[in-house]
Design an enzyme around this catalytic site. Structure first.
Site, mmCIF file in Angstrom:
data_model
loop_
_atom_site.group_PDB
_atom_site.id
_atom_site.type_symbol
_atom_site.label_atom_id
_atom_site.label_comp_id
_atom_site.label_asym_id
_atom_site.label_seq_id
_atom_site.Cartn_x
_atom_site.Cartn_y
_atom_site.Cartn_z
ATOM 1 N N GLU A 28 0.826 -1.207 0.000
ATOM 2 C CA GLU A 28 0.000 0.000 0.000
ATOM 3 C C GLU A 28 0.861 1.258 0.000
ATOM 4 O OE1 GLU A 28 -3.521 1.642 2.980
ATOM 5 O OE2 GLU A 28 -2.981 -0.484 2.937
ATOM 6 N N GLU A 50 -3.688 10.267 2.895
ATOM 7 C CA GLU A 50 -4.951 10.365 3.617
ATOM 8 C C GLU A 50 -5.095 11.767 4.179
ATOM 9 O OE1 GLU A 50 -6.797 6.381 5.180
ATOM 10 O OE2 GLU A 50 -4.881 6.731 6.181
ATOM 11 N N TRP A 57 -14.664 8.317 3.620
ATOM 12 C CA TRP A 57 -15.202 7.335 4.565
ATOM 13 C C TRP A 57 -15.270 7.919 5.970
ATOM 14 C CZ3 TRP A 57 -11.914 4.899 8.331
ATOM 15 C CH2 TRP A 57 -10.546 5.190 8.196
ATOM 16 N N THR A 81 -9.000 4.916 15.998
ATOM 17 C CA THR A 81 -9.367 5.403 14.671
ATOM 18 C C THR A 81 -10.162 6.700 14.771
ATOM 19 O OG1 THR A 81 -9.440 3.139 13.825
ATOM 20 C CG2 THR A 81 -10.571 4.819 12.532
#
Length: 467
Positions: free
Chosen positions: A166, A170, A257, A268
């Site tokens: 990956e 972000e 999201w 998170t």
């Protein structure tokens, strides 16, 4: 007796619903998928059809050839003006890359005023993901986008492979002057891998974010200025004696999201800026949180010089024990299945019992156009996929549908409704990996079964009262 029989039918319906839901088979580092559900999805669930595409996890599938071969990189430049009708639906797509260059899950709308595509996240939804149908195996990928904003809202631009490699950008809505960069090798979590790049307001301004990925280094750039460079030789792990450097073919994902969803892990939620406010001004006008995609450019680089080649069409993994660059071959293996029963083990399974694959772009759950209320009198179109996205799944029995798409102020307004009154949001935990910013797709069969059972249950309840 009729009342008793009706309620017995209801109980049977509910039991059937529960059994079907609980029948899901999961996959991880300690449990591979069974042969009858050979493909491990990106989100850790076993199945066939779409589970075998869209970054099917080769590591935890039944075998390394259970996932479908990955369509080879093709250099391209995509401008997202009036583009929603060209998108394929990831929930029905069976691998025919001639049908679509990009797939979506969630809610997308054309935004004519800026000749762009809106990725929308309506209230209590899981967000939206835009994904390439082809993979990049070293290359330059740039995306001109505006991120979303406000606490708990995350925008992502990543490259992600079926082996858990990956490369990330972000953007946390609570900090609009920072681009967070990160990388992962085979999903190994290393908190020292992240680094920030400062920029100007990412919500108000378009910026071009670029990943320039080579065999021996990768750079992250914003508007042509390199903000970070990672060299492969910096990633050597003496214990594993391997370079923990992203090195396998990767799809391009752009997403919005709800990192701050209350059901997420506390870490998170904190990372994303706090709990998301589902009653924020954006939810009233224009009706959703949103990110905007204007353009994506992909330039493919040559594969490693020692790559095994027996064709020019697809990337395949050649080993079930290691998933490094040396374990990738280029072949002419089929990349398309005939039905959602297919897999890399048998792409043609179900062909005699299912119709020929239809264009995924024409099977979107809904598509609508309406005149603008804005002075520009432009028109908008909107599409909504049939499953929740961005590491989230809903207990809703059927898809949301975009009923209108009108201009109101500066942003497109979408009226999104559900056929069930009550929705329960169950967003999975995110452990720092941006892979969690991509769609959580349960597949067509599972969605259809849930919808059918809910409809039957509701019908039985009504029948019980009537009788």
């Amino acid at each position: 007796m009729a009342i008793v029989n009706s309620w017995l039918i209801c109980l049977v319906s509910i039991f059937s619903f529960v059994v079907r839901v609980e029948a899901a088979t999961f996959c991880n580092a300690t449990q591979a998928c069974p042969e009858d559900k050979p493909c491990c999805s990106q989100y850790g669930e076993c199945g066939t059809g779409q589970y075998c595409l869209n970054n099917c996890d080769v590591r935890y599938s039944f075998s390394h050839d259970s996932c479908m071969p990955v369509p080879i990189c093709k250099s391209s430049s995509t401008k997202f003006k009036d583009y929603s009708s060209k998108l394929g639906n990831a929930n029905t797509f069976l691998g025919n890359v001639s049908e679509a260059d990009w797939l979506y899950t969630g809610d997308v709308l054309d935004y004519d005023d800026e000749e762009s595509l809106i990725l929308a996240m309506p209230k209590n939804s899981g967000g939206t993901v835009l994904s390439s149908t082809r993979a990049v195996w070293y290359g330059k990928v740039s995306a001109r986008i505006k991120t979303s904003h406000l606490a708990g809202v995350v925008t992502g631009f990543i490259l992600y492979s079926g082996a858990g490699d990956e490369l990330d950008y972000e953007f946390v809505g609570a900090d609009l002057e920072t681009a967070q960069t990160n990388f992962y090798w085979e999903s190994v979590l290393n908190y020292t891998n992240s680094a920030n790049i400062s920029t100007t307001d990412t919500f108000e301004n378009y910026h071009t974010y670029e990943l320039d990925w080579h065999e021996d280094y990768v750079t992250w750039s914003i508007d042509g200025v390199v903000g970070r460079t990672l060299y492969k030789n910096e990633t050597y792990n003496a214990t594993t004696q391997k370079y923990q450097y992203p090195q396998t073919p990767s799809k391009v994902d752009i997403s919005i999201w709800p990192g701050g969803n209350s059901t997420n892990a506390p870490g998170t939620i904190a990372w994303s800026g706090g709990e998301i406010n589902w009653d924020a001004s954006d939810i009233s006008n224009p009706g959703y949180y949103y990110a905007i995609v204007n353009e994506v450019n992909i330039t493919c680089y040559d594969p490693p010089s020692d790559t095994k080649k027996n064709g020019t069409s697809a990337y395949v993994y050649t080993s079930s024990s290691e998933f490094l660059a040396k374990d990738i071959a280029i072949t002419d293996d089929e990349v398309m299945m005939d039905s959602d029963e297919g897999s890399g083990l048998d792409p043609h399974k179900g062909a005699t019992t299912s119709s020929t694959q239809k264009s995924s772009s024409s099977t979107a759950t809904s598509s609508s156009k309406t005149s603008s209320d804005h002075s520009s009198s432009t028109k908008k179109s909107s599409k909504t996929s049939s499953t929740a996205s961005s590491s989230s799944s809903s207990s809703s029995s059927s898809s949301s549908s975009s009923s209108t798409a009108t201009k109101n102020g500066d942003k497109v307004v979408s009226s999104v409704s559900s056929s069930v009154t009550s929705q329960t949001q169950t967003t999975s935990s995110v452990s720092g990996s941006a892979s969690s910013s991509t769609s959580s797709m349960s597949g067509n069969n599972a969605g259809a079964n849930v919808a059918a059972n809910w409809r039957l249950t509701v019908l039985c309840v009504i029948l019980g009262y009537v009788l």
